[in-house]
Design a protein around this motif. Structure first.
Motif, short mmCIF file in Angstrom:
data_model
loop_
_atom_site.label_atom_id
_atom_site.label_comp_id
_atom_site.label_asym_id
_atom_site.label_seq_id
_atom_site.Cartn_x
_atom_site.Cartn_y
_atom_site.Cartn_z
N ASP A 299 0.85 -1.20 0.00
CA ASP A 299 0.00 0.00 0.00
C ASP A 299 0.88 1.25 0.00
O ASP A 299 0.38 2.36 0.14
CB ASP A 299 -1.01 0.00 1.17
CG ASP A 299 -0.33 0.03 2.53
OD1 ASP A 299 0.89 -0.25 2.61
OD2 ASP A 299 -1.02 0.35 3.51
N PRO B 14 1.98 3.47 4.45
CA PRO B 14 0.97 3.47 5.51
C PRO B 14 1.03 2.28 6.47
O PRO B 14 0.94 2.48 7.70
CB PRO B 14 -0.35 3.48 4.73
CG PRO B 14 0.01 4.16 3.45
CD PRO B 14 1.39 3.67 3.13
N ASP B 15 1.18 1.07 5.96
CA ASP B 15 1.14 -0.07 6.89
C ASP B 15 2.39 -0.13 7.77
O ASP B 15 2.30 -0.47 8.95
CB ASP B 15 0.92 -1.38 6.13
CG ASP B 15 -0.56 -1.59 5.79
OD1 ASP B 15 -1.39 -0.76 6.21
OD2 ASP B 15 -0.90 -2.57 5.10
N TRP C 239 -4.82 5.21 11.86
CA TRP C 239 -3.63 5.60 11.08
C TRP C 239 -3.20 7.00 11.52
O TRP C 239 -3.99 7.73 12.14
CB TRP C 239 -3.89 5.58 9.57
CG TRP C 239 -5.12 6.33 9.12
CD1 TRP C 239 -6.37 5.82 8.95
CD2 TRP C 239 -5.23 7.74 8.80
NE1 TRP C 239 -7.24 6.81 8.56
CE2 TRP C 239 -6.57 7.99 8.43
CE3 TRP C 239 -4.31 8.79 8.77
CZ2 TRP C 239 -7.02 9.25 8.06
CZ3 TRP C 239 -4.77 10.06 8.39
CH2 TRP C 239 -6.11 10.28 8.03
N TRP D 278 -6.67 14.54 -1.27
CA TRP D 278 -7.51 13.42 -0.83
C TRP D 278 -6.82 12.52 0.20
O TRP D 278 -7.49 11.84 0.96
CB TRP D 278 -8.03 12.60 -2.02
CG TRP D 278 -6.95 12.08 -2.94
CD1 TRP D 278 -6.47 12.70 -4.05
CD2 TRP D 278 -6.23 10.84 -2.83
NE1 TRP D 278 -5.49 11.93 -4.64
CE2 TRP D 278 -5.34 10.79 -3.92
CE3 TRP D 278 -6.27 9.77 -1.93
CZ2 TRP D 278 -4.48 9.71 -4.13
CZ3 TRP D 278 -5.41 8.69 -2.13
CH2 TRP D 278 -4.53 8.67 -3.22
N PHE D 279 -5.50 12.53 0.20
CA PHE D 279 -4.78 11.67 1.16
C PHE D 279 -4.27 12.56 2.28
O PHE D 279 -3.40 13.41 2.07
CB PHE D 279 -3.63 10.94 0.46
CG PHE D 279 -3.12 9.76 1.22
CD1 PHE D 279 -3.84 8.57 1.26
CD2 PHE D 279 -1.92 9.84 1.91
CE1 PHE D 279 -3.36 7.48 1.97
CE2 PHE D 279 -1.43 8.74 2.62
CZ PHE D 279 -2.17 7.56 2.65
N ASN D 280 -4.85 12.41 3.47
CA ASN D 280 -4.59 13.33 4.57
C ASN D 280 -3.28 13.04 5.30
O ASN D 280 -3.22 12.11 6.10
CB ASN D 280 -5.75 13.27 5.56
CG ASN D 280 -7.00 13.81 4.93
OD1 ASN D 280 -7.13 15.00 4.68
ND2 ASN D 280 -7.94 12.91 4.62
N ASP E 37 3.13 13.55 10.93
CA ASP E 37 3.33 12.38 10.06
C ASP E 37 4.21 12.77 8.86
O ASP E 37 5.08 12.00 8.44
CB ASP E 37 1.94 11.90 9.58
CG ASP E 37 1.97 10.59 8.83
OD1 ASP E 37 2.90 9.80 9.06
OD2 ASP E 37 1.05 10.36 8.02
N GLN F 186 -4.72 2.92 -2.62
CA GLN F 186 -5.05 4.13 -1.83
C GLN F 186 -6.03 5.01 -2.59
O GLN F 186 -6.90 5.64 -2.00
CB GLN F 186 -3.79 4.94 -1.48
CG GLN F 186 -2.76 4.21 -0.65
CD GLN F 186 -3.23 3.86 0.76
OE1 GLN F 186 -4.29 4.27 1.22
NE2 GLN F 186 -2.44 3.07 1.46
N VAL G 213 -9.19 5.41 -0.44
CA VAL G 213 -9.28 6.74 0.20
C VAL G 213 -9.91 7.77 -0.76
O VAL G 213 -10.89 8.42 -0.41
CB VAL G 213 -7.89 7.21 0.68
CG1 VAL G 213 -7.99 8.58 1.35
CG2 VAL G 213 -7.28 6.20 1.65
N1 FO1 Z 1 -6.91 6.43 5.34
C1 FO1 Z 1 -8.01 7.10 5.02
O1 FO1 Z 1 -9.09 6.52 4.99
N2 FO1 Z 1 -7.95 8.45 4.65
C2 FO1 Z 1 -6.78 9.12 4.66
O2 FO1 Z 1 -6.77 10.32 4.32
C3 FO1 Z 1 -5.59 8.42 5.05
C4 FO1 Z 1 -4.37 9.06 5.14
C5 FO1 Z 1 -3.26 8.35 5.61
C6 FO1 Z 1 -2.03 9.00 5.78
C7 FO1 Z 1 -0.93 8.29 6.25
C8 FO1 Z 1 -1.06 6.93 6.55
O3 FO1 Z 1 0.00 6.26 7.02
C9 FO1 Z 1 -2.27 6.27 6.39
C10 FO1 Z 1 -3.38 6.97 5.92
N3 FO1 Z 1 -4.60 6.33 5.77
C11 FO1 Z 1 -5.71 7.05 5.38
C12 FO1 Z 1 -4.75 4.89 6.04
C13 FO1 Z 1 -4.45 4.01 4.82
O4 FO1 Z 1 -5.09 4.44 3.68
C14 FO1 Z 1 -4.97 2.57 4.98
O5 FO1 Z 1 -5.58 2.34 6.18
C15 FO1 Z 1 -3.91 1.54 4.84
O6 FO1 Z 1 -3.17 1.73 3.69
C16 FO1 Z 1 -4.54 0.15 4.84
O7 FO1 Z 1 -3.61 -0.81 4.62
#
Ligand code: FO1
Length: 307
Positions: free
Chosen positions: A33, A44-45, A63, A84-86, A91, A147, A151
């Protein structure tokens, strides 16, 4: 030694519980991911595991960092950039540092180890590979990074196919293979079997070693009945033709895991799972508190170490 194969939100709970029980633990996290955004490499993971073990994860969201602010994102929006990606402000520091190190030629494994030490995490995090692999989701609106699907588009499109792009040419990390080989117990976290655990077990070298040690491998079901604890697991399982039940999970992992932990409420699936030649263990697998995480970890270590 114990190895935990881990993905995102669900996995970090077990990682946290196990880390309270033993130091003799290594974590192999999902890397598929990972994504390049705004010139930054975001993992992210890996980061969820790091923040979880460092005690700074925003547990509500699952997260990012607790009490983070999003001023950087607001400014990116003002500058007409994708927002869209916060990415939280705290972080962001990790993504900047990681990308700088990558630009200096350091490997993702080296960087992950460095970050872990900077945040005083004693548990080793061993990547399945240093190469970029990404989960791509095929939809009627085109194929997209996981993503973007989850997302940006809130998982609202139908899915026709899921692939791990780059996995054929990616080189498995020999250290991860060796650690798994030398483990007394390998736990598959209750993560999404397709998008979190799937990429890790799709490296042929990793899969082979799991197959050869499947009596020592225990999976924890990410489902309660036919419902996932969180995320799009059931949607992805459907696409892959996997039954939405603990039996489906057992069949999916049957070549690599001879043991499965299911919820005590799912006893109705027990016989079918046993008929696959898989040992079934029943306990509370819902982790809503640190005590739940510790209880499940204790159960895994004490009941199954001798499996
Ligand atoms: N998940 C979301 O639903 N919305 C986000 O804007 C988002 C941002 C984000 C930023 C950094 C990070 O490490 C993880 C983030 N995630 C966000 C989680 C991520 O998309 C997923 O939970 C994992 O990739 C699932 O494996």
């Amino acid at each position: 030694m114990i190895t935990l194969l881990a993905g995102g939100t669900g996995s970090v709970k077990l990682a946290r519980g196990l880390s309270k029980m033993t130091d003799d633990l290594i974590i192999v996290p999902n890397i598929a991911d990972n994504i390049w955004l705004h010139g930054l490499y975001i993992c992210p993971d890996i980061d969820t595991i790091i923040y979880g073990l460092a005690g700074i994860l925003d547990k509500g969201r699952g997260w990012g960092i607790l009490d983070d602010s999003f001023v950087f994102m607001e400014q990116m929006k003002k500058l007409g950039q994708d927002y869209w990606f916060n990415i939280g402000d705290k972080d962001l520091a990790l993504h900047v540092v990681r990308t700088n190190f990558l630009n200096q030629g350091k490997s993702l494994s080296w960087i992950t180890s460095w970050v872990r030490k900077m945040l005083s995490i004693s548990i080793e995090i061993i990547l399945p590979s240093d190469d970029h692999v990404e989960t791509r989701i095929e939809t009627p609106f085109g194929d997209m990074h996981i993503q973007e699907y989850w997302v940006k588009n809130s998982a609202r499109f139908d899915v026709s196919k899921i692939i791990y792009k780059g996995i054929e040419s990616a080189k498995a990390n020999v250290k991860a293979v060796e650690f798994i080989k030398n483990s007394d117990l390998i736990i598959i976290a209750p993560g999404n079997p397709i998008s979190s655990i799937g990429p890790i077990i799709s490296f042929p070298l990793i899969r082979n070693v799991l197959e050869s040690k499947k009596d020592k491998v225990i999976a924890v079901s990410p489902l309660l009945g036919n419902k996932a604890f969180s995320g799009p697991a059931t949607k992805y399982m459907q696409v892959m033709g996997i039954e939405l039940s603990p039996f489906g999970i057992a069949s999916h992992y049957k070549d690599i895991a001879a043991n499965l932990v299911i919820s005590e409420f799912d006893y109705g699936y027990e016989k079918r799972i046993r008929d696959l030649g898989i040992n079934v263990y029943k306990t509370n697998i819902v982790m809503e508190s640190l005590q739940d995480e510790i209880n499940l970890s204790n159960y895994l270590l004490n009941n199954l170490n001798r499996a």
